[in-house]
Scaffold this motif. Structure first.
Motif, short mmCIF file in Angstrom:
data_model
loop_
_atom_site.label_atom_id
_atom_site.label_comp_id
_atom_site.label_asym_id
_atom_site.label_seq_id
_atom_site.Cartn_x
_atom_site.Cartn_y
_atom_site.Cartn_z
N ALA A 1 -4.36 -17.32 -0.58
CA ALA A 1 -5.37 -18.13 -1.09
C ALA A 1 -6.38 -18.38 0.28
N GLY A 2 -5.77 -18.32 1.48
CA GLY A 2 -6.69 -18.40 2.64
C GLY A 2 -6.09 -17.85 3.59
N ALA A 3 -6.89 -17.96 5.09
CA ALA A 3 -6.85 -17.26 6.24
C ALA A 3 -5.38 -17.95 6.87
N ASP A 4 -4.98 -18.99 6.49
CA ASP A 4 -3.76 -19.67 7.03
C ASP A 4 -2.40 -19.01 6.56
N LEU A 5 -2.62 -18.46 5.36
CA LEU A 5 -1.49 -17.62 4.90
C LEU A 5 -0.47 -18.60 4.23
N SER A 6 -0.60 -19.51 3.79
CA SER A 6 0.17 -20.73 3.40
C SER A 6 0.45 -20.75 1.75
N LYS A 7 -0.45 -20.42 1.35
CA LYS A 7 -0.43 -20.51 -0.22
C LYS A 7 -0.33 -19.12 -0.91
N PHE B 1 -10.34 -11.82 1.53
CA PHE B 1 -9.02 -11.97 1.33
C PHE B 1 -8.04 -11.69 2.05
N PHE B 2 -6.78 -12.06 1.91
CA PHE B 2 -5.58 -12.01 2.89
C PHE B 2 -4.43 -11.53 2.24
N GLU B 3 -3.82 -10.68 2.99
CA GLU B 3 -2.42 -10.14 2.53
C GLU B 3 -1.69 -9.72 3.85
N ASP B 4 -0.47 -9.88 3.27
CA ASP B 4 0.79 -9.68 4.41
C ASP B 4 1.44 -8.55 3.92
N TYR B 5 2.07 -7.58 4.57
CA TYR B 5 2.65 -6.58 4.25
C TYR B 5 4.23 -6.69 5.11
N ARG B 6 5.30 -6.48 4.67
CA ARG B 6 6.31 -6.54 5.34
C ARG B 6 7.41 -5.49 4.94
N MET B 7 8.25 -4.89 5.76
CA MET B 7 9.43 -3.97 5.46
C MET B 7 10.43 -4.88 4.85
N LEU B 8 10.95 -5.04 3.38
CA LEU B 8 12.01 -5.65 3.07
C LEU B 8 13.17 -4.68 3.48
N GLN C 1 9.67 10.07 6.11
CA GLN C 1 8.27 10.01 5.63
C GLN C 1 7.65 8.64 5.28
N PHE C 2 8.48 7.96 4.37
CA PHE C 2 8.15 6.74 3.98
C PHE C 2 7.93 5.83 5.01
N GLY C 3 8.90 6.02 5.99
CA GLY C 3 8.91 5.14 7.37
C GLY C 3 7.57 5.19 7.99
N LYS C 4 6.70 6.22 7.78
CA LYS C 4 5.60 6.32 8.43
C LYS C 4 4.38 5.18 7.95
N LEU C 5 4.76 4.46 7.06
CA LEU C 5 3.97 3.68 6.32
C LEU C 5 4.03 2.10 7.11
N LYS C 6 4.77 2.15 8.21
CA LYS C 6 5.00 0.92 9.07
C LYS C 6 3.78 0.39 9.55
N TRP C 7 2.71 1.18 9.34
CA TRP C 7 1.31 1.07 9.99
C TRP C 7 0.69 -0.21 9.06
N LEU C 8 1.28 -0.54 7.97
CA LEU C 8 0.70 -1.50 7.04
C LEU C 8 1.21 -2.78 7.39
N VAL C 9 2.54 -2.94 8.02
CA VAL C 9 3.03 -3.97 8.33
C VAL C 9 2.09 -5.02 9.36
N GLY C 10 2.04 -6.27 8.52
CA GLY C 10 1.46 -7.20 9.42
C GLY C 10 0.64 -8.21 8.32
N ALA C 11 -0.26 -9.09 9.01
CA ALA C 11 -1.21 -9.66 8.12
C ALA C 11 -2.62 -8.97 8.22
N TRP C 12 -3.32 -9.24 7.11
CA TRP C 12 -4.65 -8.60 7.24
C TRP C 12 -5.47 -9.46 6.32
N GLN C 13 -6.90 -8.99 6.73
CA GLN C 13 -8.04 -9.73 6.03
C GLN C 13 -8.99 -8.56 5.57
N GLY C 14 -9.06 -8.81 4.29
CA GLY C 14 -9.90 -7.74 3.56
C GLY C 14 -11.38 -8.20 3.12
#
Length: 157
Positions: free
Chosen positions: A73-79, A55-62, A34-47
């Motif tokens: 801090a910004g859309a370039d996802l560098s900081k 604001f900008f967030e990134d979700y990854r399966m560790l 069931q937890f594996g179904k959260l893979k839809w969160l994986v990726g970079a997002w703008q809120g």
């Protein structure tokens, strides 16, 4: 009658000294599958939304039971500004952020609702709307408080 009245008054005097213990919320039971179904969160997002700047967030399966989140801090996802984890541990899903710990009390794969593990008030919900869109709702921890709703749009996978 006087004895009963005296006993009631004595009990009322003691009431303010009683400690109210916050009830721990009941965690939703979640399997690894069931937890594996959260893979839809994986990726970079703008809120956006809620009266706040984008604001900008990134979700990854560790690994198969841990999702890492970083905010930027910004859309370039560098900081990187902050980070958190969504973890499946002992059949329950937890969110660990800066000084906070929430537990999932609702889990459908497309919706996950977290409340503070200590008292169960407030919290937040992630709800998938489409492949490239989900809604984050921050719930008030006070009765009648306002919810804040953010629209999360995919920047990239």
């Amino acid at each position: 009658m006087t004895r009963i009245r005296g006993a009631l008054l004595g009990a009322l005097v003691l009431l303010p000294s009683l400690k109210v213990v916050a009830q721990q919320p009941a965690a939703a039971a979640v399997t690894l599958q069931q937890f594996g179904k959260l893979k839809w969160l994986v990726g970079a997002w703008q809120g956006s939304g809620g009266g706040y700047p984008a604001f900008f967030e990134d979700y990854r399966m560790l690994d198969d039971s841990t999702i890492g989140m970083r905010s930027f801090a910004g859309a370039d996802l560098s900081k990187v500004k902050d980070s958190a984890r969504i973890e499946l541990r002992g059949g329950a899903v937890y969110h660990h952020g800066r000084g906070s710990r929430e537990v999932a009390v609702e889990f459908t794969g497309g919706t996950i609702h977290f409340v503070p593990a200590a008292n169960g008030r407030g919290g937040f919900t992630f709800s998938r709307q489409a492949a490239d869109l989900w809604i984050a709702t921050l719930h008030s921890d006070t009765p009648g408080g306002r919810e804040i709703i953010y629209t999360m749009r995919r920047l990239r996978q």
